[in-house]
Every structure is written in C-alpha cells, then in structure tokens.
Motif scaffolding. Sequence first.
Motif, short mmCIF file in Angstrom:
data_model
loop_
_atom_site.label_atom_id
_atom_site.label_comp_id
_atom_site.label_asym_id
_atom_site.label_seq_id
_atom_site.Cartn_x
_atom_site.Cartn_y
_atom_site.Cartn_z
N GLN A 173 0.81 -1.21 0.00
CA GLN A 173 0.00 0.00 0.00
C GLN A 173 0.85 1.26 0.00
OE1 GLN A 173 -2.61 -0.30 3.33
NE2 GLN A 173 -3.95 -1.80 2.39
N GLU A 174 2.05 1.22 0.59
CA GLU A 174 2.88 2.41 0.72
C GLU A 174 4.04 2.36 -0.26
OE1 GLU A 174 4.11 4.67 4.59
OE2 GLU A 174 5.63 3.16 4.17
N GLU A 175 4.07 3.33 -1.17
CA GLU A 175 5.16 3.43 -2.12
C GLU A 175 6.21 4.40 -1.58
OE1 GLU A 175 4.03 2.96 -6.58
OE2 GLU A 175 2.59 4.32 -5.68
N ILE A 176 7.46 4.11 -1.82
CA ILE A 176 8.55 4.97 -1.37
C ILE A 176 9.17 5.65 -2.59
CG2 ILE A 176 10.83 5.06 -0.29
CD1 ILE A 176 10.00 2.65 1.40
N ILE A 177 9.32 6.97 -2.50
CA ILE A 177 9.95 7.72 -3.57
C ILE A 177 11.14 8.48 -3.00
CG2 ILE A 177 8.33 9.68 -3.28
CD1 ILE A 177 8.67 10.17 -6.32
N LYS A 178 12.29 8.37 -3.65
CA LYS A 178 13.51 9.04 -3.22
C LYS A 178 13.70 10.29 -4.08
CE LYS A 178 15.84 4.80 -1.74
NZ LYS A 178 17.02 3.91 -1.95
N ASP A 180 21.81 7.39 -12.70
CA ASP A 180 22.22 6.10 -12.13
C ASP A 180 21.10 5.42 -11.34
OD1 ASP A 180 24.69 6.68 -13.21
OD2 ASP A 180 25.48 7.52 -11.35
N LYS A 181 19.91 6.05 -11.33
CA LYS A 181 18.73 5.52 -10.64
C LYS A 181 18.94 5.32 -9.14
CE LYS A 181 16.75 3.55 -14.81
NZ LYS A 181 16.17 2.36 -15.48
N VAL A 182 19.78 6.19 -8.57
CA VAL A 182 19.95 6.21 -7.12
C VAL A 182 18.74 6.88 -6.48
CG1 VAL A 182 21.38 7.13 -5.24
CG2 VAL A 182 22.46 6.24 -7.31
N ILE A 183 18.15 7.84 -7.20
CA ILE A 183 16.94 8.53 -6.76
C ILE A 183 15.90 8.44 -7.87
CG2 ILE A 183 18.12 10.13 -5.19
CD1 ILE A 183 18.06 12.23 -7.40
N ASP A 184 14.66 8.76 -7.53
CA ASP A 184 13.57 8.68 -8.50
C ASP A 184 13.29 10.03 -9.17
OD1 ASP A 184 12.82 5.88 -7.84
OD2 ASP A 184 12.33 6.77 -5.90
N ALA A 185 13.57 11.11 -8.45
CA ALA A 185 13.32 12.46 -8.96
C ALA A 185 14.20 13.42 -8.18
CB ALA A 185 11.85 12.83 -8.78
N ASN A 186 14.31 14.65 -8.67
CA ASN A 186 14.97 15.68 -7.86
C ASN A 186 14.15 16.95 -7.89
OD1 ASN A 186 15.90 17.30 -10.16
ND2 ASN A 186 17.58 15.84 -10.41
N PHE A 187 14.43 17.81 -6.91
CA PHE A 187 13.63 19.02 -6.73
C PHE A 187 14.58 20.13 -6.30
CE2 PHE A 187 10.08 21.03 -3.92
CZ PHE A 187 9.75 21.90 -4.93
N LEU A 209 9.85 19.77 -10.26
CA LEU A 209 10.15 18.37 -10.00
C LEU A 209 10.67 17.80 -11.31
CD1 LEU A 209 9.89 16.10 -7.82
CD2 LEU A 209 7.76 15.47 -8.96
N VAL A 210 11.81 17.13 -11.26
CA VAL A 210 12.46 16.61 -12.47
C VAL A 210 12.75 15.13 -12.31
CG1 VAL A 210 14.56 16.75 -13.89
CG2 VAL A 210 13.49 18.85 -13.06
N THR A 211 12.57 14.40 -13.41
CA THR A 211 12.90 12.98 -13.38
C THR A 211 13.56 12.57 -14.69
OG1 THR A 211 12.05 10.78 -12.84
CG2 THR A 211 10.70 12.13 -14.30
N LEU A 212 13.96 11.32 -14.77
CA LEU A 212 14.61 10.79 -15.96
C LEU A 212 13.55 10.50 -17.02
CD1 LEU A 212 17.62 10.02 -16.54
CD2 LEU A 212 16.99 7.66 -16.01
N GLN A 213 13.87 10.82 -18.26
CA GLN A 213 12.94 10.54 -19.35
C GLN A 213 12.61 9.05 -19.40
OE1 GLN A 213 14.16 10.93 -23.61
NE2 GLN A 213 12.62 12.55 -23.65
N GLY A 214 11.33 8.76 -19.50
CA GLY A 214 10.89 7.37 -19.48
C GLY A 214 10.31 6.96 -18.15
N GLU A 262 8.63 9.42 -16.21
CA GLU A 262 7.71 10.49 -15.80
C GLU A 262 6.28 10.00 -15.52
OE1 GLU A 262 8.17 10.89 -20.37
OE2 GLU A 262 9.34 10.21 -18.64
N ASN A 263 5.89 8.86 -16.06
CA ASN A 263 4.53 8.36 -15.84
C ASN A 263 4.44 7.29 -14.75
OD1 ASN A 263 3.27 10.00 -17.84
ND2 ASN A 263 4.08 8.65 -19.42
N GLU A 264 5.54 7.04 -14.06
CA GLU A 264 5.50 6.09 -12.95
C GLU A 264 4.54 6.61 -11.88
OE1 GLU A 264 9.27 4.94 -11.34
OE2 GLU A 264 10.11 4.47 -13.31
N GLN A 265 3.78 5.69 -11.29
CA GLN A 265 2.72 6.07 -10.36
C GLN A 265 3.22 6.93 -9.20
OE1 GLN A 265 -0.86 3.49 -8.98
NE2 GLN A 265 0.71 3.13 -7.42
N LYS A 266 4.31 6.53 -8.56
CA LYS A 266 4.77 7.27 -7.38
C LYS A 266 5.27 8.67 -7.76
CE LYS A 266 9.28 4.91 -7.35
NZ LYS A 266 10.14 4.01 -6.54
N ILE A 267 5.84 8.78 -8.94
CA ILE A 267 6.33 10.09 -9.39
C ILE A 267 5.15 11.01 -9.69
CG2 ILE A 267 7.58 11.29 -11.23
CD1 ILE A 267 9.48 8.86 -11.31
#
Length: 285
Positions: A46-51, A95-102, A245-250, A252-257
Amino acid sequence: MKKQQYLLPLTKTNRRFFLTAGSAFTASLLFAGCSRISGTVAKSEQEEIIKVGVTGIVSEDILKFVNKNLAPQEKLKIKVVKFNDWIQPNTALRDKVIDANFFQHKPFMNNAVKELKINLVPLNTIYLNTLGLFSKNLKSVNEIPQNATVTIANDVINNDRGLRLLAANGLIKLKDNIGEFVTQRDIAANPKSLKIKEVEGVQVVRAINDVDFIVSSAQTVALAGIEPNSMGAETVKDKKYALALVTLQGRENEQKIQKLNKLLINSQVKDFINKEYKGRLIPVF
C-alpha cells in the motif's frame, strides 16, 4: 468402578475419515497463515517509497511538509536525499539512485542535459526563489552611485539571470541580438559604469560587506541573517526560473512520481510557502 475408554477401531473407512479431517485442519491452518502473510504483503504494498534529491533546505522543508500532511492519504512515503552540489542530483537520476529531484529550474535543467548528456523531463513547476538586488547601505536603485561595485554569480545560468535583472532595473542595457545565455560581453550600455564582479554562487552573499550591492536570492540573504529588503526583484512573470520536479525521461509516468507531482501543487503547499517564506518564495501554480 473403572471408567471404560472407547476407542474407534482403525478400519479403512476410519482411516479415510482421520486423513480427511486432518487434511482439512491442516489446510485451515495453512489458509490462516497465508492470510496473515498476504495481509502483511498487502499492507507493505500500500505504501510506495519515492527518493527525491535536493540541494537546499527550502525544497527539503516543502517535501517534509508534503510527506507529513499529504503523502499518507496517497499511501506515499518521501525519502529526501541531500546533495552538496548541483551536479550529483542529476547524475544520481541517471544512475537511478533517486527517482526524482527538486532543486532546479528549466534553464538549468536544459543546460545539464547538454553538459551531462542525460535525458531529463521537467514536471510541475512549484516555486520561484526570487532573485533581487540587496545592499546593506542602499535603499533603492536610484541611490546606486556611479562606479558602484556589484557581485553576481559566475555560473552560466545565474550569471545570465543576474545580468538580466540588472537590465530589468535599468542599470545596464543588453544588446538586441543575444543568445540563450547572456554574459558581460552582451552589455550594450552601462550608464552607471558598474563594476560587475563574478564569484562562485555560494560566495555572493558573503560579499555584501565589501561591495555596494549584490544580486542574490532573497532566501539566501535571509538565511545569512540579513534583512531581505530588495531594491529590485524578480516577479512571478519570471516563471521560467521556478523550481520544478524533475525525473529521468521514461520514468515520468510512474505512479509514485505522478503522485508526488500532483501533491506538490496542492493548495496546502501554496499556503505553506506563503506563510513560511513571506514573499521570499513565490508559488507559481
């Protein structure tokens, strides 16, 4: 009189009964156990984690507010990852260490895409960390004397931004045909003969005691313990410098993002920014 014990003879029929009953009992135990296990799994799912990567305390504080007040209802948990420079938050995305940056606005991101050869995607823009002209002795642009010294940041983006702010306040005039990022070579007129000193961004506010005025963000000035009374500042029309909020191309449509992307433009976030930063930051959504 001795009490008799009655035992059921172990016939083929009885054997089938005991095996069937035993199997049913065992199955019921297994079912109960599986239910408990599946219940645990379901709860964790139920709980998604986003870095999310940040470089300053403003974005961190906003994310903490969202994590405490808004994220639980979306079954989202935000983990803030801090960086000490403006390069690592984007390489960490790669490097997919994080999911997004701000931490960055679109002009900075576009330059990072070229420099680092990373495909990045900006999502919602959240707030403008307003740039202004600050002085310990001067109260208005009209008081700036001839041959005054001003300090601005030397990186491509903030150098461009600082020079454009000087031009917007009538202190310099820029050439008509200029590129994406202006430099001092693009100054067409300097009526006050300003001496423009360029230093590392983190050193700009430290120079306020040594120059007539500086070009810095209002929040940085406030954090330095200086009363942030700007002689001339950016406005909401400078939305292109608002942090996104910025993420890696591809991704951007992930649920948690997308969950975080929507939460960041919640009206409660706007109220938090206005109350906490008193005009030094401007919500742009």
